[in-house]
Structures are given as structure tokens and as C-alpha cells.
Design an enzyme around this catalytic site. Structure first.
Site, PDB file in Angstrom:
ATOM      1  N   ASP A 267      11.822  -7.566   2.250  1.00 48.62           N
ATOM      2  CA  ASP A 267      12.259  -8.596   3.186  1.00 48.62           C
ATOM      3  C   ASP A 267      11.817  -8.232   4.613  1.00 48.62           C
ATOM      4  O   ASP A 267      11.919  -7.068   5.019  1.00 48.62           O
ATOM      5  CB  ASP A 267      13.794  -8.673   3.120  1.00 48.62           C
ATOM      6  CG  ASP A 267      14.354  -9.851   3.880  1.00 48.62           C
ATOM      7  OD1 ASP A 267      14.032 -10.989   3.512  1.00 48.62           O
ATOM      8  OD2 ASP A 267      15.122  -9.630   4.840  1.00 48.62           O
TER       9      ASP A 267
ATOM     10  N   GLU B   8       6.998  -9.469   2.378  1.00 47.68           N
ATOM     11  CA  GLU B   8       7.160 -10.733   3.094  1.00 47.68           C
ATOM     12  C   GLU B   8       6.697 -10.431   4.515  1.00 47.68           C
ATOM     13  O   GLU B   8       7.414  -9.791   5.288  1.00 47.68           O
ATOM     14  CB  GLU B   8       8.633 -11.155   3.093  1.00 47.68           C
ATOM     15  CG  GLU B   8       8.806 -12.547   3.669  1.00 47.68           C
ATOM     16  CD  GLU B   8      10.118 -12.766   4.412  1.00 47.68           C
ATOM     17  OE1 GLU B   8      10.490 -13.913   4.594  1.00 47.68           O
ATOM     18  OE2 GLU B   8      10.747 -11.765   4.821  1.00 47.68           O
TER      19      GLU B   8
HETATM   20  C1  NOJ Z   1      13.723 -13.500   4.824  1.00 47.40           C
HETATM   21  C2  NOJ Z   1      14.541 -14.066   3.707  1.00 47.40           C
HETATM   22  O1  NOJ Z   1      13.686 -14.644   2.758  1.00 47.40           O
HETATM   23  C3  NOJ Z   1      15.496 -15.045   4.334  1.00 47.40           C
HETATM   24  O2  NOJ Z   1      16.173 -15.797   3.368  1.00 47.40           O
HETATM   25  C4  NOJ Z   1      16.434 -14.289   5.232  1.00 47.40           C
HETATM   26  O3  NOJ Z   1      17.237 -15.199   5.939  1.00 47.40           O
HETATM   27  C5  NOJ Z   1      15.699 -13.415   6.236  1.00 47.40           C
HETATM   28  N1  NOJ Z   1      14.590 -12.728   5.667  1.00 47.40           N
HETATM   29  C6  NOJ Z   1      16.612 -12.375   6.823  1.00 47.40           C
HETATM   30  O4  NOJ Z   1      16.870 -11.381   5.871  1.00 47.40           O
END
Ligand code: NOJ
Ligand code: CA
Length: 571
Positions: A224, A302
């Protein structure tokens, strides 16, 4: 740059075969556990619910499931506010449920990927609670980013950084003496304090977490906010704080206006908060941990980074990076062609395999994004057909295989902090997180028998449930099964990636893959004829529309994708 695709002769050029692990060409299904299936009817999906639905996933043909966070969490950000990364929330069944799922998934030959959230903890994590009880400059506070405020009484935030969810990225705490005190950094919600990765205790804690899940049999991690861990610890004001945040907002990019997109994205460079070089050192160390186990363990980042080489750096250090370009690309042949060629070229150059993502828990579902209704669904099915034809790995978000549109969640039931934080100007992400409609004849469409579920399955949501689709060979569910199956039976991933190329003929997108065949996508409304350079046969079509075809040509209906296989290559 690309050699001789259109010909039907055998390809004799240099073949760029890379050594492949399962994750470089797999189909990975994203489960958002709280909305998947509720096994004990308390209104919230749980891990036993995932276990119960393994036969469904096996039939779909996926190689792995990626579980969005299932950790104990006060749920201020859908579980991405993690209170204990080495546990499973009791309401999701605890660790025992995870172990059961892991065992059963293995029996089904389905691997498990877990979400690792290293940028922040929840404010409920014991370390943050301890930090709040501790003195300024104490070791407990140094695990996070605590700073004194500006102004005579420290009443202003330490600098002008902005949260990605809106408002200042700093929140002031009340000290033990009851007086307002220091501020802590959070690039998301105030309930998600950012971790201080210059602190070796954080580094070793995450290694422990990684090993904890590897020991429980997981095959990888989704990282993440992989761009966010390292901050500029001089904490100076940013000359353009809002532009930094905008650079991370996918919905602001316009693939049809690359100049405008570049204008927005360029602010991702040299940011005090994102994509700082030192972050890769952390990932290289993690990669060693993975390799100690096996080459089959990986992580997918990500990572919003710009330009492309900065994004590819994450694939290099972690294994894989999401390409989110398909989540914003319009259904237009020219833009699709450009996007595919760019992604394939980048993968080639950086000796990696591309990833394809149409939907996830953070964006509107593809059916809705492409206009909704039957037409939106037709376009989404064409996109799915195209995507499965491409080399690399595919991420399918739960419900995508059912052709679900977004649900309209009533304002008072919305949970996403973005809705409140944006002062109700951004609707937030609840619409793509509504529970899966397992059976429309049952309460909550078969997701749960509880009288109230954590997110509703709204009555006005127009969906086809699983039994309806099971019974209908023309359904989206059948299409996904067919496509996933085809990837295996025809080794659709197994291709020298430098032998893939897209071109356009008006509204017709033509994607060639040497040795195999072609995928035609008609992004217009009227049929378009395509002359086949050699005998070909239809492998799959995204819909049931009638197709005119003889040995020389095929007429592709509007909003339709067709995969054609060269007959000569058939063994
Ligand atoms: C990316 C995640 O996919 C999202 O859902 C989240 O709100 C943010 N990161 C913070 O962790
Ligand atoms: Ca439950």
C-alpha cells in the site's frame, strides 16, 4: 520497433523470453473481505466467507487471491488503518480463520497475497497510543512524525503539507497535562499516523510482519502507498502542496490530453512526501527476504510515480508494479493503442512483465466508468477480452467478473472518509465496495442474513446475481471464465513480450501477438471489416452479436472485442 506482426510467416527474430514465475503471468483476484461474503450473518464479510466461496473462485480459474486488509482496525479507512498487522480482526474470524483459508486455498491450488500497509498505522496501534502518552522527543514519538507547531504557542501546523484525503496533513495532540501540544503527520486520515521509516525499529518490525505472513504460507504482498514511506525530514514548506496531492489523483489525469496529464504528474517528482529514492533500499531488503523463501514470492507496488522509469523502479525492487492506466483509459481505439504500446515498451525496457487492472476498491467500477447500463457493460466486456489477451498478469476486482456497476450508497450510509473530508464534494469509494450479490432472492442479495450490513446492497442497484449468470452462457461470469481458461489453454501469457503491438484502423484497435493471433476491438458503434492476412478462427467474442466472416475478412460489431487465432499455428 516491433517486428513483423501482420505476417503469418513464422517469426524468426530475437525472442525476448524472460524467466517467468507464476506471478508474472497470473490472474490475481482481489477480495475486499468485508464485502465479499458474511459466513456468520453479523453483517460483515469475513475470512470464513472467503473460504466458503473458494469453489466459486476455483471455477473462475484464478491463480491467487489478494486479500485487502483483514487486520484489526477501527475502520476509519476501510481497514487500511491497521491496528495490528500481525493479526486478523476478531470480527473477520481471527488468525484461525486465516489459517483455515490458507489451508483450503492451497488444496484448491489458489495462492494468497496479503496487503501490507507500511506508510501508516491506525491511531489504535499500541505504539501510537504509547506515543500519545509519551513526552515530546521520546523514543515512542520518534516512531512517527511528531513535530512542534509553528506560532508563539505552537498553534499552527509544522508546515503546509496537505493530506491526500483533504485538509492539513498534521493533527495536534493533547498532551498528558491536558494542554494542546505537538502535531503528528498523516498523509491520509488523521486516524492513520505516518510511520517514521528513518527509525530502525520500524524497519525491523515490518520485516517481522513479512516473515509472520510468509510463515503462514502467503505467496506475496501488495504494498500500500509504496511511494510514501520516506519523507523529507527537513519538514520544510512545499511551494506547491496542492499540486503534490493532485499529482497523486488518478481521476485528474486525462489520457487523451497527455500534455495536461504531464502538467499534473510532473509534480510527483522531487516531492517531499512521495517517491523519494531512499524508499527502494527498504524494498531491496524485503526482496531478499522473499528470495530467501523462493523466487515465487513477490510483491506488487501500489506506486504512482512519474515518469515511467520511476514507476518501473518499483517493479525492479519489489517484483511488480500496478499499471493503473487501464483504469482511466477511455474506450477509444487510438488511446488504447497508445497505452498498450507504452506499457509493453516499458515492460520490455525494464525486463519485467506488465500488469493490467480494470477496477479496484479505490475507483469506480469499469462498467460505470465506461458509461453504465448495457452499453457500459458491453464496453467493459470488450476491455476484459482485450486485457486477457495481453501478456503479463491481470488483477480482477471482486464483482468485475459479474459485470457489476457501482452501487449508489445513500449519503448517510457512506463510510469513506473522503466523503466527509472533501466537504461532500467527492462522493468517495463506497459505491465500488458494496457487498457481492450472491443471490438476489435472499436478504442482502445473499451476502448476509443480518438485518443491517456494514455497507448496504441498495435496492435500486441493477445487477445480475450469481445464479442468473451461472445459468446463462452469455453472461459476464461465463465470459471471464472462458477468458481465464483461454489464457491457460492457449498460453495467452506465454509470448515474447517484444512481439506485441497495437495499431488502429479508425475505431478498430488491432493488437497483434506474433505466433498466436490478433485481438480486434471495435470501439465505435458501427461494424468494421478487418481483412485477415491468413486463415483465422474466432477464439472468443465479448458478446453474442452476430459476426459476418469468411476466409478473408471479418466484420467486427460495434463495442465488441474478438480474439482470432491463426489457424496455421494450431497444433
Ligand atoms: C491505498 C488504498 O488502496 C486505499 O484504499 C487507502 O485509502 C490508502 N492507500 C491509504 O492506505
Ligand atoms: Ca461476518
Amino acid at each position: 520497433m516491433y517486428a513483423n506482426f501482420a505476417g503469418c510467416s513464422k517469426f524468426n527474430g530475437k525472442v525476448n523470453w524472460l524467466k517467468m514465475s507464476w506471478w508474472q503471468n497470473g490472474v490475481i483476484y482481489q477480495v475486499y473481505p468485508r464485502s465479499f461474503f458474511d459466513s456468520n450473518d453479523d453483517g460483515m464479510g469475513d475470512l470464513s466467507g472467503v473460504t466458503e466461496k473458494l469453489p466459486y473462485l476455483k471455477k473462475l480459474g484464478v491463480d491467487a487471491i489478494w486479500l485487502s486488509p483483514f487486520y484489526p482496525s477501527p475502520l476509519h479507512d476501510g481497514g487500511y488503518d491497521v491496528a495490528n498487522p500481525r493479526d486478523v480482526a476478531p470480527e473477520l474470524g481471527g488468525l484461525q480463520s486465516f489459517d483455515q483459508l490458507s489451508k483450503k486455498a492451497k488444496e484448491c491450488n489458489i495462492k494468497i497475497i496479503v496487503d501490507l500497509v507500511p506508510n501508516h498505522f491506525s491511531k489504535e496501534h499500541p505504539w501510537f497510543k504509547q506515543a500519545l502518552l509519551s513526552e515530546p522527543n521520546s523514543d515512542a514519538r520518534r516512531l512517527f512524525h511528531f513535530r512542534d507547531g509553528k506560532g508563539n504557542a505552537g498553534q499552527f501546523p509544522p508546515n503546509n503539507w496537505i493530506s491526500l484525503f483533504g485538509g492539513p496533513a498534521w493533527t495536534r495532540v493533547v498532551e498528558a497535562d491536558g494542554k494542546p501540544g505537538q502535531w503528528y503527520l498523516h498523509i491520509f486520515d488523521a486516524s492513520q499516523p505516518d510511520l517514521n521509516w528513518s527509525n530502525s525499529q520500524i524497519r525491523s518490525d515490518f520485516k517481522e510482519t513479512i516473515n509472520f505472513w510468509l510463515n503462514r504460507g502467503v505467496s506475496g504482498f501488495r504494498i500500500d502507498v509504496a511511494v510514501g514511506l520516506i519523507k523529507d525530514m527537513s519538514y520544510q514548506d512545499d511551494p506547491e502542496p496542492q499540486l503534490r496531492v493532485d499529482a497523486m489523483r488518478l481521476d485528474l489525469y486525462d489520457p487523451e490530453n497527455p500534455q495536461r496529464s504531464d502538467e499534473i504528474r510532473k509534480w510527483a517528482k522531487d516531492s517531499p512526501l512521495f517517491d523519494r529514492d531512499e524508499v527502494h533500499q527498504i524494498y531491496q531488503e524485503w526482496r531478499e527476504l522473499f528470495k530467501d523463501r523462493s523466487d515465487d514470492v513477490f510483491a506488487v507496488a501500489e506506486a504512482w510515480a512519474y515518469p515511467v522509469e520511476r514507476a518501473m523502479a518499483y517493479a525492479k525492487s519489489l517484483g511488480q508494479v500496478f499499471n493503473f492506466d487501464f483504469m482511466i483509459v477511455p474506450f477509444k481505439s487510438a488511446t488504447l493503442s497508445q497505452t498498450i504500446n507504452q506499457l509493453i515498451a516499458a515492460a520490455n525496457e525494464y525486463q519485467t512483465f506488465p500488469t493490467w487492472v480494470l477496477s479496484n476498491h479505490d475507483v469506480s467500477r469499469i462498467v460505470t466508468r465506461l458509461g453504465g447500463g448495457e452499453l457500459g457493460r458491453a464496453k467493459a466486456r470488450a476491455m476484459a477480452t482485450l486485457t486477457h489477451f495481453l501478456p503479463g498478469s491481470i488483477y480482477v476486482y471482486q464483482g468485475e467478473e459479474l459485470g457489476l456497476p457501482d452501487a449508489n450508497i445513500a449519503p448517510e450510509l457512506r463510510l469513506d472518509p473522503i466523503w466527509e473530508k472533501s466537504g461532500h464534494t467527492q462522493i468517495g469509494r463506497d459505491g465500488c465496495r458494496a457487498p457481492i450479490p450472491w443471490n438476489s432472492k435472499l436478504p442482502n442479495r445473499g451476502f448476509s442474513k443480518a438485518s443491517k450490513t456494514w455497507l448496504p446492497s441498495p435496492a435500486d442497484w441493477v445487477v445480475e446475481d450469481v445464479p442468473t449468470q451461472e445459468a446463462d452462457p452469455s453472461s459476464t461470469l461465463w465470459l471471464y471464465r472462458k477468458l481465464i481458461n483461454l489464457r491457460k489453454s492457449h498460453q495467452l501469457w506465454q509470448v515474447p513480450i517484444d512481439q506485441v503491438s497495437a495499431s488502429v484502423n479508425g475505431h478498430l484497435l488491432v493488437v497483434w501477438r506474433a505466433q498466436l493471433g490478433v485481438c480486434l476491438v471495435n470501439t465505435g458503434d458501427q461494424p468494421i471489416a478487418f481483412e485477415m492476412p491468413c486463415p483465422m478462427q474466432v477464439l472468443v467474442q465479448s458478446n453474442q452479436l452476430k459476426v459476418e466472416m469468411d476466409e478473408k475478412a471479418i466484420s467486427v460489431p460495434g463495442n465488441t472485442a474478438i480474439i482470432l487465432e491463426k489457424v496455421s499455428t494450431k497444433t
